[in-house]
Structure formats: structure tokens, C-alpha cells
Write an enzyme that holds these catalytic residues in place. Structure first.
Site, mmCIF file in Angstrom:
data_model
loop_
_atom_site.group_PDB
_atom_site.id
_atom_site.type_symbol
_atom_site.label_atom_id
_atom_site.label_comp_id
_atom_site.label_asym_id
_atom_site.label_seq_id
_atom_site.Cartn_x
_atom_site.Cartn_y
_atom_site.Cartn_z
ATOM 1 N N ARG A 135 0.820 -1.237 0.000
ATOM 2 C CA ARG A 135 0.000 0.000 0.000
ATOM 3 C C ARG A 135 0.846 1.277 0.000
ATOM 4 O O ARG A 135 0.390 2.341 0.409
ATOM 5 C CB ARG A 135 -0.972 0.025 1.172
ATOM 6 C CG ARG A 135 -1.977 -1.087 1.117
ATOM 7 C CD ARG A 135 -3.275 -0.714 1.772
ATOM 8 N NE ARG A 135 -4.258 -1.758 1.552
ATOM 9 C CZ ARG A 135 -4.435 -2.802 2.372
ATOM 10 N NH1 ARG A 135 -3.707 -2.920 3.442
ATOM 11 N NH2 ARG A 135 -5.349 -3.695 2.079
ATOM 12 N N LYS A 157 3.896 11.618 -11.149
ATOM 13 C CA LYS A 157 3.055 10.808 -12.031
ATOM 14 C C LYS A 157 3.758 9.481 -12.277
ATOM 15 O O LYS A 157 4.924 9.465 -12.702
ATOM 16 C CB LYS A 157 2.834 11.512 -13.368
ATOM 17 C CG LYS A 157 1.735 12.541 -13.343
ATOM 18 C CD LYS A 157 1.426 13.006 -14.751
ATOM 19 C CE LYS A 157 0.380 14.093 -14.751
ATOM 20 N NZ LYS A 157 0.162 14.646 -16.109
ATOM 21 N N GLU A 199 10.941 18.376 -24.234
ATOM 22 C CA GLU A 199 10.212 18.738 -23.008
ATOM 23 C C GLU A 199 10.739 20.067 -22.455
ATOM 24 O O GLU A 199 9.977 20.847 -21.883
ATOM 25 C CB GLU A 199 10.337 17.632 -21.951
ATOM 26 C CG GLU A 199 9.749 16.291 -22.365
ATOM 27 C CD GLU A 199 8.221 16.188 -22.193
ATOM 28 O OE1 GLU A 199 7.568 17.194 -21.842
ATOM 29 O OE2 GLU A 199 7.693 15.087 -22.427
ATOM 30 N N LYS A 241 8.321 23.285 -13.509
ATOM 31 C CA LYS A 241 7.428 22.160 -13.227
ATOM 32 C C LYS A 241 7.069 22.130 -11.744
ATOM 33 O O LYS A 241 5.913 21.896 -11.377
ATOM 34 C CB LYS A 241 8.073 20.842 -13.675
ATOM 35 C CG LYS A 241 7.132 19.689 -13.444
ATOM 36 C CD LYS A 241 7.394 18.492 -14.310
ATOM 37 C CE LYS A 241 6.267 17.482 -14.052
ATOM 38 N NZ LYS A 241 6.436 16.247 -14.753
ATOM 39 N N GLU A 251 -3.490 17.512 -11.048
ATOM 40 C CA GLU A 251 -3.932 17.913 -12.386
ATOM 41 C C GLU A 251 -5.431 18.191 -12.480
ATOM 42 O O GLU A 251 -6.137 17.650 -13.328
ATOM 43 C CB GLU A 251 -3.524 16.837 -13.406
ATOM 44 C CG GLU A 251 -3.493 17.391 -14.823
ATOM 45 C CD GLU A 251 -2.885 16.424 -15.814
ATOM 46 O OE1 GLU A 251 -1.665 16.239 -15.777
ATOM 47 O OE2 GLU A 251 -3.645 15.859 -16.610
ATOM 48 N N ARG A 255 -1.920 22.132 -13.926
ATOM 49 C CA ARG A 255 -0.939 21.105 -14.311
ATOM 50 C C ARG A 255 -1.184 20.618 -15.732
ATOM 51 O O ARG A 255 -0.261 20.128 -16.393
ATOM 52 C CB ARG A 255 -0.951 19.948 -13.305
ATOM 53 C CG ARG A 255 0.153 18.945 -13.604
ATOM 54 C CD ARG A 255 0.462 18.008 -12.471
ATOM 55 N NE ARG A 255 1.530 17.116 -12.867
ATOM 56 C CZ ARG A 255 2.134 16.256 -12.082
ATOM 57 N NH1 ARG A 255 1.786 16.184 -10.812
ATOM 58 N NH2 ARG A 255 3.097 15.479 -12.535
ATOM 59 N N ASN A 259 0.806 19.466 -20.320
ATOM 60 C CA ASN A 259 0.455 18.537 -21.397
ATOM 61 C C ASN A 259 0.430 19.214 -22.760
ATOM 62 O O ASN A 259 -0.115 18.655 -23.714
ATOM 63 C CB ASN A 259 -0.907 17.893 -21.115
ATOM 64 C CG ASN A 259 -0.833 16.979 -19.911
ATOM 65 O OD1 ASN A 259 0.166 16.293 -19.711
ATOM 66 N ND2 ASN A 259 -1.860 16.985 -19.088
ATOM 67 N N HIS A 262 0.691 17.182 -25.888
ATOM 68 C CA HIS A 262 0.488 15.776 -25.551
ATOM 69 C C HIS A 262 -0.808 15.197 -26.121
ATOM 70 O O HIS A 262 -0.868 14.000 -26.394
ATOM 71 C CB HIS A 262 0.517 15.575 -24.034
ATOM 72 C CG HIS A 262 1.910 15.597 -23.465
ATOM 73 N ND1 HIS A 262 2.741 16.692 -23.575
ATOM 74 C CD2 HIS A 262 2.627 14.670 -22.774
ATOM 75 C CE1 HIS A 262 3.895 16.428 -22.985
ATOM 76 N NE2 HIS A 262 3.850 15.210 -22.495
ATOM 77 N N HIS A 266 0.392 12.163 -27.977
ATOM 78 C CA HIS A 266 0.103 10.798 -27.514
ATOM 79 C C HIS A 266 -0.609 9.991 -28.589
ATOM 80 O O HIS A 266 -0.385 8.784 -28.718
ATOM 81 C CB HIS A 266 -0.781 10.835 -26.258
ATOM 82 C CG HIS A 266 -0.010 11.008 -24.985
ATOM 83 N ND1 HIS A 266 -0.611 11.213 -23.774
ATOM 84 C CD2 HIS A 266 1.325 10.993 -24.735
ATOM 85 C CE1 HIS A 266 0.306 11.332 -22.823
ATOM 86 N NE2 HIS A 266 1.486 11.208 -23.381
ATOM 87 N N HIS A 280 8.810 9.330 -27.298
ATOM 88 C CA HIS A 280 7.852 10.197 -26.609
ATOM 89 C C HIS A 280 8.179 11.683 -26.816
ATOM 90 O O HIS A 280 7.303 12.486 -27.169
ATOM 91 C CB HIS A 280 7.801 9.861 -25.115
ATOM 92 C CG HIS A 280 6.935 10.820 -24.350
ATOM 93 N ND1 HIS A 280 5.571 10.896 -24.539
ATOM 94 C CD2 HIS A 280 7.237 11.790 -23.439
ATOM 95 C CE1 HIS A 280 5.064 11.851 -23.764
ATOM 96 N NE2 HIS A 280 6.054 12.399 -23.090
HETATM 97 N N1 GLY Z 1 4.456 15.286 -17.825
HETATM 98 C C1 GLY Z 1 3.405 16.143 -17.398
HETATM 99 C C2 GLY Z 1 3.178 16.130 -15.922
HETATM 100 O O1 GLY Z 1 3.962 15.586 -15.176
HETATM 101 O O2 GLY Z 1 2.183 16.670 -15.476
#
Ligand code: GLY
Length: 385
Positions: A135, A157, A199, A241, A251, A255, A259, A262, A266, A280
Site C-alpha cells: 500500500r 506521475k 520537453e 514544473k 492535475e 498542471r 500537457n 500531448h 500521444h 515520446h
Molecule cells: N508530464 C506532465 C506532468 O507531469 O504533469
């Protein structure tokens, strides 16, 4: 977002960025040669007496695993190393299963710490395994790729991919510490370095025009791995960031700005099968170029701003057009729309896009009509956008 970019000094000092998340706060250390002192830093940040290290075969072969183990062994006992297959395909249920059982077999307990040594794949997979093991056990990120240093190792993330798309199974699980040793980038292949640079450029495009100006002047130095330029670029991206993550950890709002590129990216990445056809970071570059052109087409940002963004990604040797994907076939509009429908940001069937008002001024839009997306994709695939 404050525009606080400064020129790097000629003497390369390490930088420290705090991620202010209350009980889950942690520091990110950025600089050359930091891995040699990692054991002391991990001990001081976690107080743990035991750890296990997860890495991949390439990192093991490069000697980074041995150097890290040497620095840790004086501070705590190492229960064992788990070496995964390199590559995006490792971010899957099967490998998650193997890794979780491997950690249990090593005897990893709640008070221990799991160390992810590697690029984004190792960080995302290990972080997710740590989030569900007993957990939740603590973990430390030691990112060895540019992409992981500037993006995926910070912000918590974690997750794996499925046939439906990227990172659709996962959890927010913050690391206890991040150590970005910029010396580990010296052995990174050029293509991986450029993909990580996407990035960096994305961060500047979404929120810091002074940083974008600096990147335009210094893209060559960063890609030539000049130590001062590298440390400055990694630190400024991590700072940006960290500010966003501290405002919106899970997010719900701001946040999503991270993206940028993305939603489109994606879809192309999934269409290419998460393969070497399109890494990526390359998908992020292509997606950001499309988002910039789309913003200009919709009359939201000046065409010159879009042209400048695209020119910068080109200068970094990154793809900005569908035709730049290394493939004999092109995706269809329907294929891309179906993949975009799986995006985690889809709410009540409406896609969310991160668009631009100017360089450094991205915003979240839920006002785009499906027909406008369709027209955008048709023009992008035809090469007429
Ligand atoms: N890669 C985008 C984030 O971490 O929110």
C-alpha cells in the site's frame, strides 16, 4: 509564471529545487557528479536503513548502477538490484507484476526505500510499483535521461501503458528525493538527448518567454552537452514544473498546461505503437508544433509565434510534421481521433487542448469543436497546415 531565467555561470554549480507539497514535499538536486554522493543524500532525505535499486540493462552496462551502489552501500544495506528490459514496452502489466513480485521476494518492507535508476520508463514503472507495494513504499528518482531529468522524475506521475493508450493505468506517488546527475547524460544517444530537449522547449513555450529566448540562443550548447547550459536548462525546467505541481498536484487545472503537445502527441505515439518510429519526446515536439499551428489557425495566437515555435523544434532536429515520422504509412484522421478520445483529459466527451495565446502564454481550452480538430488533422496529414 515569473520569468526568472538567467545566464548560467561559467563555473558549474549544482542547483536545488524544492517541490513544495506539504507533507509530500521533496528536493530535486541538479548538477554534475551528484551520483557519487547519492547514498548520503538518500539516507538524509529518507532515514531508511535498507533499499532496493531498480534499473534497466543499458544502465547496468553503462556502469551507473555500480557507481550508485558504491555510494549507497556505506550508508544503508542494499536488499538487491532488479534489472528490467530497456524500452517503452517494459511499462506494461506483465513487467509490473514481475517487478512487484521481485521486490517482495527481496523482502522490501514499508520502511525501506525503492530507488529508480534510469529514464522515464524505469521511473514511471518503479514509482507505480512502489505506490502499490504494501500500500505504498517511499521511492527515490535518479533519472539518467534528459527527458526524465526535466519532466517525468518530478511531480509524482507514475504508471504503465495499455493497448488503449499511454499512462492510462497509474497513480500519483511523489518521490522522496530526486537526484539529477547531469554527468549521466554524457553517454545518452543524441536522438534520446534531442527527445528530452523537446520537453525543455515545451516548458519554455508554455510559460516563460525569457527562457524561450535563452533556449533560442543556447540550443546548440545544450545539445552539445555543455555542462553549464545543461544544468541551467534542467534546473529552469524543473523549477517551472515544481511551481505548477505545487499549485495543482493532481492535475485538476494548471498542471494540464504541462500537457502542451500531448493530446496530439500521444495519439501519434500510440499510432506508432510506442516504438522507435516516434519517441515520446519526438511526439511532444510534433504535438507542440501542431498545437501552435492550430492556435494560429483558430486565430488565438499570432502566426509569427507559431512559426517561431516550429523553427525552434526544427533547430533542435526534432519532428514538426507528420511526414517526419519514420514510417511508410501515415495515420488516418479517424485513427487519430479514436486515439485522442482515450486521452485522460477528455471530460464528458469533450477533448481538452493546451493552446497558445503567445510564446510563454499557454492556456487550457475545452471550446474546440470536433470538426475543427478534424480539419486540423486533415491539413496536418496532407502537409498543408
Ligand atoms: N508530464 C506532465 C506532468 O507531469 O504533469
Amino acid at each position: 509564471m515569473p520569468a526568472s531565467s538567467t545566464e548560467p555561470s561559467t563555473k558549474v554549480a549544482s542547483r536545488q529545487v524544492h517541490v513544495a507539497l506539504g507533507e509530500r514535499a521533496y528536493d530535486v538536486f541538479i548538477g554534475p557528479g551528484l551520483a557519487a554522493n547519492a547514498g548520503v543524500q538518500i539516507k538524509s532525505a529518507t532515514g531508511a536503513n535498507r533499499c532496493c535499486i531498480v534499473t534497466d540493462g543499458n544502465i547496468e552496462a553503462s556502469g551507473h548502477l555500480r557507481r550508485l551502489s558504491d555510494s549507497i552501500v556505506a550508508e544503508m544495506s542494499i536488499l538487491g538490484h532488479i534489472v528490467m528490459e530497456p524500452g517503452e514496452a517494459t511499462k506494461c502489466f506483465t513487467e509490473l507484476h514481475l517487478l512487484s513480485e521481485g521486490m517482495l521476494k527481496l523482502g522490501v518492507e514499508r520502511r525501506d526505500v525503492v530507488i529508480a535508476l534510469g529514464g522515464g520508463v524505469i521511473g514511471d514503472l518503479t514509482g507505480f510499483a512502489a505506490s502499490i507495494l504494501r500500500r505504498g513504499v517511499r521511492f527515490v528518482q535518479i533519472p539518467t535521461s534528459l527527458l526524465a531529468q526535466v519532466d517525468s522524475s518530478v511531480g509524482g506521475k507514475t504508471g504503465i501503458n495499455t493497448a488503449q493508450g499511454k499512462n492510462l493505468i497509474g497513480a500519483f506517488h511523489q518521490p522522496s528525493l530526486v537526484i539529477a546527475d547531469t554527468d549521466t547524460l554524457s553517454s545518452l544517444p543524441d536522438r534520446q538527448l534531442r527527445a528530452g530537449y523537446a520537453e525543455i522547449a515545451k516548458h519554455a513555450v508554455l510559460g516563460d518567454t525569457v527562457y524561450f529566448d535563452w533556449l533560442e540562443r543556447n540550443v546548440g550548447a545544450v545539445l552539445a552537452r555543455e555542462p553549464g547550459a545543461l544544468v541551467h536548462a534542467v534546473a529552469r525546467s524543473v523549477e517551472m514544473k515544481a511551481e505548477i505541481v505545487a499549485r495543482d498536484e493532481t492535475e485538476q487545472g494548471d498542471r494540464m498546461l504541462l500537457n502542451l503537445g500531448h493530446t496530439f502527441g500521444h495519439a501519434f505515439e500510440a499510432w506508432a505503437g510506442f516504438s522507435d518510429k516516434l519517441l515520446h519526446g519526438e511526439a511532444v515536439a510534433l504535438g507542440t508544433a501542431i498545437a501552435a499551428r492550430f492556435s494560429a489557425t483558430l486565430g488565438l495566437c499570432p502566426p509569427q509565434a507559431a512559426t517561431r515555435v516550429v523553427a525552434h523544434f526544427k533547430a533542435a532536429g526534432l519532428p514538426t510534421r507528420v511526414a517526419h515520422i519514420a514510417s511508410n504509412t501515415a495515420p488516418t484522421v479517424e485513427e487519430l481521433l479514436n486515439l485522442m478520445d482515450q486521452d485522460k483529459k477528455v471530460q464528458a466527451g469533450r477533448m481538452t487542448f493546451i493552446l497558445l495565446r503567445e510564446i510563454g502564454r499557454a492556456f487550457i481550452s475545452r471550446d474546440v469543436e470536433r470538426d475543427q480538430v478534424r480539419q486540423c488533422l486533415e491539413a496536418e496529414i496532407a502537409g498543408t497546415a
